[in-house]
Design a protein around this motif. Sequence first.
Motif, PDB file in Angstrom:
ATOM      1  N   LYS A 215      -4.895   6.196   0.511  1.00 44.73           N
ATOM      2  CA  LYS A 215      -3.893   5.181  -0.734  1.00 44.73           C
ATOM      3  C   LYS A 215      -3.564   3.937   0.873  1.00 44.73           C
ATOM      4  O   LYS A 215      -3.449   2.618   0.013  1.00 44.73           O
ATOM      5  CB  LYS A 215      -2.740   5.207  -1.090  1.00 44.73           C
ATOM      6  CG  LYS A 215      -3.598   6.270  -2.424  1.00 44.73           C
ATOM      7  CD  LYS A 215      -4.639   5.865  -3.505  1.00 44.73           C
ATOM      8  CE  LYS A 215      -4.893   7.498  -3.982  1.00 44.73           C
ATOM      9  NZ  LYS A 215      -5.671   6.439  -5.235  1.00 44.73           N
ATOM     10  N   ASP A 216      -3.158   4.375   1.311  1.00 51.40           N
ATOM     11  CA  ASP A 216      -2.443   3.486   2.779  1.00 51.40           C
ATOM     12  C   ASP A 216      -4.035   3.740   3.734  1.00 51.40           C
ATOM     13  O   ASP A 216      -3.210   3.856   4.830  1.00 51.40           O
ATOM     14  CB  ASP A 216      -1.199   3.689   2.965  1.00 51.40           C
ATOM     15  CG  ASP A 216      -0.697   3.717   1.590  1.00 51.40           C
ATOM     16  OD1 ASP A 216      -0.463   2.798   1.266  1.00 51.40           O
ATOM     17  OD2 ASP A 216       0.762   4.548   1.486  1.00 51.40           O
ATOM     18  N   HIS A 217      -4.618   3.239   3.279  1.00 47.49           N
ATOM     19  CA  HIS A 217      -5.672   1.998   4.350  1.00 47.49           C
ATOM     20  C   HIS A 217      -5.757   1.658   5.779  1.00 47.49           C
ATOM     21  O   HIS A 217      -5.413   1.815   6.575  1.00 47.49           O
ATOM     22  CB  HIS A 217      -7.352   1.509   4.003  1.00 47.49           C
ATOM     23  CG  HIS A 217      -7.510   2.818   3.281  1.00 47.49           C
ATOM     24  ND1 HIS A 217      -8.955   3.776   3.909  1.00 47.49           N
ATOM     25  CD2 HIS A 217      -7.764   3.135   1.704  1.00 47.49           C
ATOM     26  CE1 HIS A 217      -9.567   4.502   2.792  1.00 47.49           C
ATOM     27  NE2 HIS A 217      -9.165   3.823   1.426  1.00 47.49           N
ATOM     28  N   THR A 219      -2.434   0.379   7.528  1.00 48.15           N
ATOM     29  CA  THR A 219      -1.363   0.709   8.975  1.00 48.15           C
ATOM     30  C   THR A 219      -0.943  -0.727   9.160  1.00 48.15           C
ATOM     31  O   THR A 219      -2.032  -1.474  10.094  1.00 48.15           O
ATOM     32  CB  THR A 219      -1.346   1.232   8.925  1.00 48.15           C
ATOM     33  OG1 THR A 219      -1.521   1.796  10.223  1.00 48.15           O
ATOM     34  CG2 THR A 219      -1.449   2.864   7.894  1.00 48.15           C
ATOM     35  N   ASN A 262      -4.309  -3.196   1.489  1.00 46.28           N
ATOM     36  CA  ASN A 262      -4.289  -1.897   0.687  1.00 46.28           C
ATOM     37  C   ASN A 262      -4.528  -2.313  -1.111  1.00 46.28           C
ATOM     38  O   ASN A 262      -5.602  -1.076  -2.070  1.00 46.28           O
ATOM     39  CB  ASN A 262      -3.272  -1.068   0.310  1.00 46.28           C
ATOM     40  CG  ASN A 262      -2.856  -0.457   2.078  1.00 46.28           C
ATOM     41  OD1 ASN A 262      -4.214  -0.041   2.212  1.00 46.28           O
ATOM     42  ND2 ASN A 262      -1.671  -0.821   2.837  1.00 46.28           N
ATOM     43  N   ASN A 266      -8.288  -0.500  -3.003  1.00 47.94           N
ATOM     44  CA  ASN A 266      -8.256   0.541  -3.640  1.00 47.94           C
ATOM     45  C   ASN A 266      -8.569  -0.009  -5.296  1.00 47.94           C
ATOM     46  O   ASN A 266      -8.900   0.628  -6.242  1.00 47.94           O
ATOM     47  CB  ASN A 266      -6.831   0.342  -4.328  1.00 47.94           C
ATOM     48  CG  ASN A 266      -6.144   1.497  -2.830  1.00 47.94           C
ATOM     49  OD1 ASN A 266      -6.821   2.504  -2.202  1.00 47.94           O
ATOM     50  ND2 ASN A 266      -5.313   1.377  -1.923  1.00 47.94           N
TER      51      ASN A 266
END
Length: 563
Positions: A215-217, A219, A262, A266
Amino acid sequence: TIKMQALSLTLRSVTSSKARQVERQRARFEEGKSALEHLLEFEPDRLKRLEAMLEVYKDLPLMPQMNNSTDTFVINLARFLAQAHRDPTLTMRVPEWEARMKRILDIQALRYEYAILWIEVMQEWMNNPDEPEVADGDSTLEIQDATPSKDEYRKNWESLVFNPVEKDKSAIVKWLEELFIGSASATHATNKMKKALDTLKSEVADFEKTMKDKKDHFTQKTIVWCIEGLLRSDLMTDAKRSELKAMQQDHAALRDVIDELNMRINTLDRWAWPSSGVVAEQRRQVGSRHRIFHDEDIMDALLLRYIGVKLSVHICKSLTTFSKSTWLSSESPLGKEEFDRREHFIGYKKEHVTGVRGQCLSTYLSDFFVTQLLRDEAEVDRAYNETAEQDSDSDRTKSRGNNWRNNRGNNRSKDWGKGKAKAEETLKIRKSASELKHSLIQLLITEVHISERLYHQVIVLQSDFQSFGPSIPHSTIAAVLEFFGFSEHWIGFFLRVLEVPVIFKDDGPHAEVRRRQRGTSMSSPLADVWGELILFCMDILVHQRTSGSLLYRFHDDICCGDR
């Protein structure tokens, strides 16, 4: 117009002195060679003839050698001649050695002849430093630029990218199945290739699953190498470079960018280019080449950069694993007698011995295999046609270093520093394109020497694909992706990325928006993946049809040297 100024007296004096020295050496060489030829006419004993040639050769003034192969031969020949007086079996090689010594002496005579010719040209040039004469009294010397003009390049580019070429996807997939599975002759080889191909497809499926489940590609860590990668590439304009550099230092803005990216990754099934089109700009590059770049929105560029780098690293590892397990070796394994002889002479036993061909394959896979793909997320994109000046790119490197140092005062800057340190470490490990090309030249020279000595024949091939990137049919890319196991979801996304709505900057604000029907964009990791997957199939084809030959590639520039 190029003005030739008078050369300094010092340069003239040095050149004249060198010329006299070469003339004296040549006279001594010719005198000694003539005396030797006269001696050989009256000496029937081949061993004595060869010994006389060897003694005269050692006393002759010789031109410097380009390599030490001749010196090694002469040293070994002296030892063989000493042994030949006691071992009559060696006399069978005497005619061959005599012929080689004569060839060495003839080559030395030719080198002196060419050296004298070069000196004469240099002296003539120094004595006539004026401009070359031009017909019809014209006082200027015009040098024609052989590279296409800006308009010619755009016309050719448009004729490719806006004219679709549809290929039969089912026929391509069928041909690839025959190449990877059906072309192997042995059952064991067939099963081995099929198993490796199934593993490759499962790794593609794993990549898709990882991209879907995560979900959190984006960062703080990933946004670092995404921004740095765009700054290193040729994609961004100066204005957008400045915007990216400002974004690096504004951590509050970066958090908003990370959240937006993000959300976009998605919902890839709804991603599309802006309907107003993407501006295309022609830029003049090194070598007077005109390239066409897409001036993408920063958010789209970051998104596609992330996906392209992730896919590039994953495919690079998968293809390398595939090749290590399936590619043939053109060298025959050593038998027990050869192993025993090797152990006797080197003094120790080694279970697994890698010959010259095995070492070449290892070097190929580590340095020359799918060179456009990335080995690491923080790695610098490799331009396959870069020059030494592009390779260094010192100004940009300094500006990047300043940006990193400016972030040290903030606690969050630790992530940026770690990302930069990893990138710098990768830069030191992997060779640049210019370094690889120098290594390739050395490899080819070695291949020529080995093949000529062992097999008395060698073929060196060098070629490239004209306009490879702009001319690839999208249907071909889709077929290759389907064969390697990509799902319809990802193939559909890739096709949307390929079909860019283009509007040229030079055509004004009311220019027509046209959608690309063929080819890939410049400075894109995704484009590198698509191109390398297609050309990898060519690598497999050449490797199989030639029983193990290696096709060295820098993307679409190909080179091969083998017997």
